[in-house]
Write a protein that holds these residues in place. Structure first.
Motif, short mmCIF file in Angstrom:
data_model
loop_
_atom_site.label_atom_id
_atom_site.label_comp_id
_atom_site.label_asym_id
_atom_site.label_seq_id
_atom_site.Cartn_x
_atom_site.Cartn_y
_atom_site.Cartn_z
N LEU B 29 0.83 -1.43 0.05
CA LEU B 29 0.09 -0.08 -0.10
C LEU B 29 0.94 1.29 -0.05
CD1 LEU B 29 -2.74 -1.17 2.65
CD2 LEU B 29 -2.88 -1.20 0.23
N VAL B 30 1.95 1.18 0.64
CA VAL B 30 2.47 2.36 1.00
C VAL B 30 3.43 2.39 -0.19
CG1 VAL B 30 4.83 3.27 2.19
CG2 VAL B 30 2.80 2.35 3.49
N LEU B 31 3.85 1.67 -0.96
CA LEU B 31 4.65 1.63 -2.37
C LEU B 31 3.87 2.21 -3.34
CD1 LEU B 31 6.99 -1.23 -2.41
CD2 LEU B 31 7.68 0.97 -1.82
N HIS B 32 2.61 1.98 -3.14
CA HIS B 32 1.56 2.33 -4.20
C HIS B 32 1.37 3.91 -3.92
CE1 HIS B 32 -2.45 2.75 -6.53
NE2 HIS B 32 -2.64 3.41 -5.32
N MET B 33 1.37 4.30 -2.93
CA MET B 33 1.29 5.82 -2.51
C MET B 33 2.44 6.51 -3.24
SD MET B 33 0.05 5.98 1.70
CE MET B 33 -1.09 4.72 2.18
N LEU B 34 3.75 5.98 -3.03
CA LEU B 34 4.79 6.54 -3.53
C LEU B 34 4.76 6.74 -5.07
CD1 LEU B 34 7.96 5.10 -1.80
CD2 LEU B 34 7.14 7.49 -1.74
N LYS B 35 3.90 5.88 -6.01
CA LYS B 35 3.63 5.99 -7.24
C LYS B 35 2.71 7.09 -7.64
CE LYS B 35 5.46 1.67 -8.73
NZ LYS B 35 5.00 0.51 -9.53
N GLN B 36 1.69 7.40 -6.47
CA GLN B 36 0.95 8.17 -6.81
C GLN B 36 1.33 9.77 -6.40
OE1 GLN B 36 -2.61 7.36 -7.49
NE2 GLN B 36 -1.56 5.55 -8.22
N PRO B 37 0.75 10.83 -6.79
CA PRO B 37 0.90 12.27 -6.44
C PRO B 37 0.95 12.21 -5.08
CG PRO B 37 -0.75 12.15 -8.10
CD PRO B 37 -0.44 10.81 -7.80
N THR B 41 -1.88 11.24 -0.97
CA THR B 41 -1.78 10.90 0.52
C THR B 41 -2.20 11.91 1.38
OG1 THR B 41 0.24 9.86 -0.60
CG2 THR B 41 0.31 10.02 1.82
#
Lengths: 205, 205
Positions: B29-37, B41
């Motif tokens: 989930l956290v790595l997904h957030m890193l790919k999003q603007p 977050t």
């Protein structure tokens, strides 16, 4: 789903944007937060925002790091001429856990996938090829997942570095240790026979 | 799990405090957030903190609400003398979805569970009994889950209100609509025979 509160609805809606989290799971998580002290939610929110805004990437291997050059790249005891090419941070963590690799990594940040609109220039491929061009690399180990996209990415990089004097290898595909042959899929079993290894070298590991 | 960044580790550790979210899922989930603007977050964090700090509970039924008296309790067309006793907000949402109940609710906030250290006074039982004492209630419908804790809670409330003139009922237990008899568990099938209903009334619903 009808919510009795806009605040609740909004929290559930944001939470369910995360992959694999549906509306029901999001609601369960949010209701759990309501039963916990407010400080716990604040800690979670702060940790996420701080991570998202302050996290850095190693300028050499593009792994997530708190400093400019990550611990692995700056470790003098590691072989900087042997580079393991991986998709993301999780792969670095998985390989590091095995303690069987003493080189460094290069994190591409994904795989070439035209279906998802990811081309070579969306990934950290250029910096890898630059390293090869500068003669810093003896061996490249492709450790991407064994899918169409992984194979495409491997081949794209391979084509770009073919003219340079670099060894290339991919991690071995075969039957997992402890698995029964009869349950293995045909492709894996077939490859494990074609790419069989001398019995003596199997004794070492 | 060895993390290459303290910020990442901290975010994963906070995320994995949530029920049903392990370290691996939290990392995904956290790595997904890193790919999003980063703004995504921030929106998530804000929604969670705002919800946690500003959400209110209806002063009458204790359901989550943005106002003092929730929409259901303040709806003049609902029968305020018929109270459906439920465990939490999700149960209210589930029953509201069926559109088959026109009374109001009372959200206990849990079930009596000595094993988990939850006693009657940790739940919103007193305010329910007060409503009964004041003669406001004609019928109480127990809609807690059919577990030891649910049954204990039902019985505890039942004992407290026995002396007052209130109808009590529990929701029907039986074979789910569309289910095959042979796959039903024995207790449910047994109860569905003991508590059979006149055929004519089954035609109505």
């Amino acid at each position: 789903m009808e919510f009795s509160s806009k605040l609740l609805e909004n929290a559930v809606s944001e939470m369910s944007q995360l992959p694999g989290i549906g509306k029901r799971t999001a609601l369960r998580l949010v209701l759990h937060m309501l039963k916990q002290p407010a400080s716990r939610t604040q800690l979670l929110a702060d940790a996420l925002v701080k991570m998202r805004t302050e996290v850095k990437f190693c300028k050499s291997c593009h792994n997530i790091s708190d400093v400019d050059l990550c611990e692995i790249c700056s470790n003098k005891s590691r072989a900087t001429d042997t580079i393991c090419v991986v998709e993301d941070v999780r792969d670095v963590m998985a390989i590091e856990n095995t303690s069987s690799f003493k080189g460094i990594y290069h994190v591409l940040g994904g795989k070439i996938s035209p279906m998802d609109g990811v081309g070579p220039h969306d990934l950290k491929i250029d910096s890898l090829i630059n390293k090869v061009k500068q003669g810093e690399v003896k061996e490249l180990i492709f450790a991407l997942s064994s899918t169409m996209e992984g194979d495409t990415t491997n081949f794209y990089i391979y084509k770009q570095i073919q003219e340079y004097n670099v060894l290339t290898s991919t991690i071995a595909r075969g039957i997992s240790v402890g698995d029964e042959l009869e349950y293995a899929d045909e492709i894996t079993l077939g490859r494990s026979i074609v790419n069989r290894i001398p019995f003596e070298s199997s004794l070492k590991s």
